[in-house]
Design an enzyme around this catalytic site. Sequence first.
Site, PDB file in Angstrom:
ATOM      1  CD  GLU A   1      35.899  53.332  34.210  1.00 49.33           C
ATOM      2  OE1 GLU A   1      35.470  52.229  33.827  1.00 49.33           O
ATOM      3  OE2 GLU A   1      35.514  54.418  33.732  1.00 49.33           O
TER       4      GLU A   1
ATOM      5  CB  CYS B   1      36.582  44.923  35.058  1.00 47.83           C
ATOM      6  SG  CYS B   1      36.945  45.998  33.699  1.00 47.83           S
TER       7      CYS B   1
HETATM    8  N1  LIG Z   1      36.087  48.907  35.568  1.00 44.42           N
HETATM    9  C1  LIG Z   1      37.311  48.547  35.277  1.00 44.42           C
HETATM   10  O1  LIG Z   1      37.941  49.059  34.331  1.00 44.42           O
HETATM   11  C2  LIG Z   1      37.987  47.520  36.117  1.00 44.42           C
HETATM   12  C3  LIG Z   1      37.426  47.039  37.285  1.00 44.42           C
HETATM   13  N2  LIG Z   1      38.087  46.090  38.030  1.00 44.42           N
HETATM   14  C4  LIG Z   1      37.452  45.521  39.205  1.00 44.42           C
HETATM   15  O2  LIG Z   1      38.407  45.432  40.281  1.00 44.42           O
HETATM   16  C5  LIG Z   1      38.215  44.230  40.995  1.00 44.42           C
HETATM   17  C6  LIG Z   1      39.515  43.433  41.013  1.00 44.42           C
HETATM   18  O3  LIG Z   1      40.601  44.292  41.170  1.00 44.42           O
HETATM   19  P1  LIG Z   1      41.206  44.495  42.624  1.00 44.42           P
HETATM   20  O4  LIG Z   1      42.508  45.182  42.532  1.00 44.42           O
HETATM   21  O5  LIG Z   1      41.129  43.197  43.371  1.00 44.42           O
HETATM   22  O6  LIG Z   1      40.195  45.538  43.258  1.00 44.42           O
HETATM   23  P2  LIG Z   1      40.334  46.168  44.717  1.00 44.42           P
HETATM   24  O7  LIG Z   1      39.143  47.036  44.793  1.00 44.42           O
HETATM   25  O8  LIG Z   1      40.570  45.162  45.756  1.00 44.42           O
HETATM   26  O9  LIG Z   1      41.680  47.106  44.667  1.00 44.42           O
HETATM   27  C7  LIG Z   1      41.753  48.172  43.748  1.00 44.42           C
HETATM   28  C8  LIG Z   1      42.710  49.191  44.305  1.00 44.42           C
HETATM   29  O10 LIG Z   1      42.183  49.707  45.535  1.00 44.42           O
HETATM   30  C9  LIG Z   1      43.107  49.468  46.603  1.00 44.42           C
HETATM   31  N3  LIG Z   1      42.336  49.092  47.800  1.00 44.42           N
HETATM   32  C10 LIG Z   1      41.987  47.839  48.180  1.00 44.42           C
HETATM   33  N4  LIG Z   1      41.281  47.878  49.322  1.00 44.42           N
HETATM   34  C11 LIG Z   1      41.191  49.196  49.665  1.00 44.42           C
HETATM   35  C12 LIG Z   1      40.598  49.909  50.757  1.00 44.42           C
HETATM   36  N5  LIG Z   1      39.941  49.263  51.744  1.00 44.42           N
HETATM   37  N6  LIG Z   1      40.709  51.258  50.781  1.00 44.42           N
HETATM   38  C13 LIG Z   1      41.368  51.906  49.808  1.00 44.42           C
HETATM   39  N7  LIG Z   1      41.960  51.302  48.753  1.00 44.42           N
HETATM   40  C14 LIG Z   1      41.868  49.963  48.689  1.00 44.42           C
HETATM   41  C15 LIG Z   1      43.956  48.315  46.116  1.00 44.42           C
HETATM   42  O11 LIG Z   1      45.191  48.349  46.758  1.00 44.42           O
HETATM   43  P3  LIG Z   1      45.955  46.942  46.924  1.00 44.42           P
HETATM   44  O12 LIG Z   1      45.659  46.131  45.695  1.00 44.42           O
HETATM   45  O13 LIG Z   1      47.370  47.394  47.029  1.00 44.42           O
HETATM   46  O14 LIG Z   1      45.375  46.297  48.153  1.00 44.42           O
HETATM   47  C16 LIG Z   1      44.068  48.598  44.622  1.00 44.42           C
HETATM   48  O15 LIG Z   1      45.088  49.576  44.401  1.00 44.42           O
HETATM   49  C17 LIG Z   1      37.110  43.481  40.293  1.00 44.42           C
HETATM   50  O16 LIG Z   1      35.890  43.736  40.954  1.00 44.42           O
HETATM   51  C18 LIG Z   1      37.065  44.102  38.910  1.00 44.42           C
HETATM   52  O17 LIG Z   1      35.780  44.058  38.343  1.00 44.42           O
HETATM   53  C19 LIG Z   1      39.329  45.627  37.682  1.00 44.42           C
HETATM   54  C20 LIG Z   1      39.895  46.103  36.496  1.00 44.42           C
HETATM   55  C21 LIG Z   1      39.264  47.041  35.632  1.00 44.42           C
HETATM   56  C1  LIG Z   2      41.278  43.962  27.599  1.00 47.65           C
HETATM   57  C2  LIG Z   2      41.604  45.077  28.564  1.00 47.65           C
HETATM   58  C3  LIG Z   2      40.554  45.217  29.656  1.00 47.65           C
HETATM   59  C4  LIG Z   2      40.966  46.220  30.728  1.00 47.65           C
HETATM   60  C5  LIG Z   2      39.897  46.554  31.735  1.00 47.65           C
HETATM   61  C6  LIG Z   2      39.259  45.317  32.359  1.00 47.65           C
HETATM   62  O1  LIG Z   2      39.775  44.745  33.323  1.00 47.65           O
HETATM   63  O2  LIG Z   2      38.228  44.910  31.816  1.00 47.65           O
END
Ligand SMILES: NC(=O)C1=CN([C@@H]2O[C@H](COP(=O)(O)OP(=O)(O)OC[C@H]3O[C@@H](n4cnc5c(N)ncnc54)[C@H](OP(=O)(O)O)[C@@H]3O)[C@@H](O)[C@H]2O)C=CC1
Ligand SMILES: CCCCCC(=O)O
Length: 449
Positions: free
Chosen positions: A207, A241
Amino acid sequence: MNELLKKQKRYFHTGETLSLDFRLKQLTRLKEAIQKYEQTITDTLKKELHKSSFEAYTTEIGIVYEEIRFITKRLSDWMKPQRVPTPLTHFGSKSYIYPEPYGVTLIISPWNYPFQLAMSPLIGAIAAGNCAVVKPSEYTPEMSTLLKTIISEVFPEEYVAVVEGGVDVSQQLLDLRFDHIFFTGSVSVGKIVMAAAAKHLTPVTLELGGKSPAIVDASAHIDLAAKRIVWGKFLNAGQTCIAPDYVFVHASVKSLLIERMKQYIEQLYGHKDTYSRIVTVRHAERLVRFLTNGIVVHGGTYDIEQRWIEPTLLDDVTWDDNIMQEEIFGPILPILTFGTVDEAIQMINDYEKPLALYLFSEDRDVQQQVLQQARFGGGCINDTVVHVANPHLPFGGVGQSGIGTYHGKASFDAFTHYKSVLKQTTKFDIPLRYPNFPNALKWVRKLLK
Ligand SMILES: NC(=O)C1=CN([C@@H]2O[C@H](COP(=O)(O)OP(=O)(O)OC[C@H]3O[C@@H](n4cnc5c(N)ncnc54)[C@H](OP(=O)(O)O)[C@@H]3O)[C@@H](O)[C@H]2O)C=CC1
Ligand SMILES: CCCCCC(=O)O
């Protein structure tokens, strides 16, 4: 972590997680625990992301309650083996599809909806009969610890466990052999997850994110378009996202749209004390650098130390500006214009396929054209974001914005292998299938054409 995985594999193979009663009981106990901690969850979302109680319930806690309710009501039907037709060539046999859990699953979740985006996949894993290890984000450490508290109070670790930590912990987990990995996060990390999964050929649900456009054509209901784009964009300070990443508006209605969006920003998000904060100073510093793109026509102020950025509109942005080269994931809305719908679709299709697309138009032909010609994960016509909260709509991306879907039945499917079985009769045997049958080829040609 290796020991934890072995314990979960052993527990899974006891068959304890398979019965309907067991699964329903776990979902009920999870819901009761969430109800018990509801105020703590709300307070933690406020403390770490400054989320209002309203946003905490409508975009986190309430969505989780609805997922549990929706799935609990239908799980019995989804679990049943399904009898399917059998072709004449297999006369005498019966065919079935058996839903089967993958086994031990890994759920890695992000910080922007730190409660909901950990719990929603977990509900699917439990409903489908799996065990699960959950790794929340280190950027919301208090929510991470609260998730561990709730989960460890409800479930033994051999069934469901939370493992806290940062990138190093994620990477250690990704080195292990899980039966399914469910990752929510950025595209760049999604590629790392998929590469790790490839080593064991582990199926993944990714996702991810992308630049989701909000297209406003000349026929649109401009006032509602402005209100709904502002609502969806600045929810959680744009850290969503499926937030509208940018506005792509027909030149003839741009000025009116901007004027109405300014009004709705003040009306809906004009109070700093109830407005969400950027997750870290580093994330805020990244966003502030976008303020030099185009012309600030609303907002533009910020307080880095408070991690606060005013909801901002940028006009006269070009496709070459930095803000158009990556997912914004913050409260800054660039505005670009188009002349024809064909041009708008062409520009959008030149980018990676977005997680969401929003079209504001009262013209049915335009609606059909965009739905048929634009490529995107999912979205809305004449609204933003709300499609995510319909459990009847599978939620997910396509191409770089994700692989697989979840929510409702799609969550059960995401964590299920559908095993196909044919039961053959022993009352008789059809000689035609065997190579020594006279004129076998002639007969099979009559059956298979
Ligand atoms: N499709 C969806 O439903 C959603 C998508 N997103 C996307 O996520 C992004 C923002 O969220 P964000 O948390 O910053 O995303 P990240 O990809 O930075 O992190 C997501 C998870 O992966 C872990 N992680 C980070 N770097 C690594 C690595 N090199 N190897 C393995 N695991 C890793 C993080 O750990 P830690 O944070 O502990 O470093 C966190 O638990 C945006 O691009 C957004 O679009 C966000 C929400 C919903
Ligand atoms: C409103 C809830 C949205 C959750 C997933 C996202 O980050 O888009």
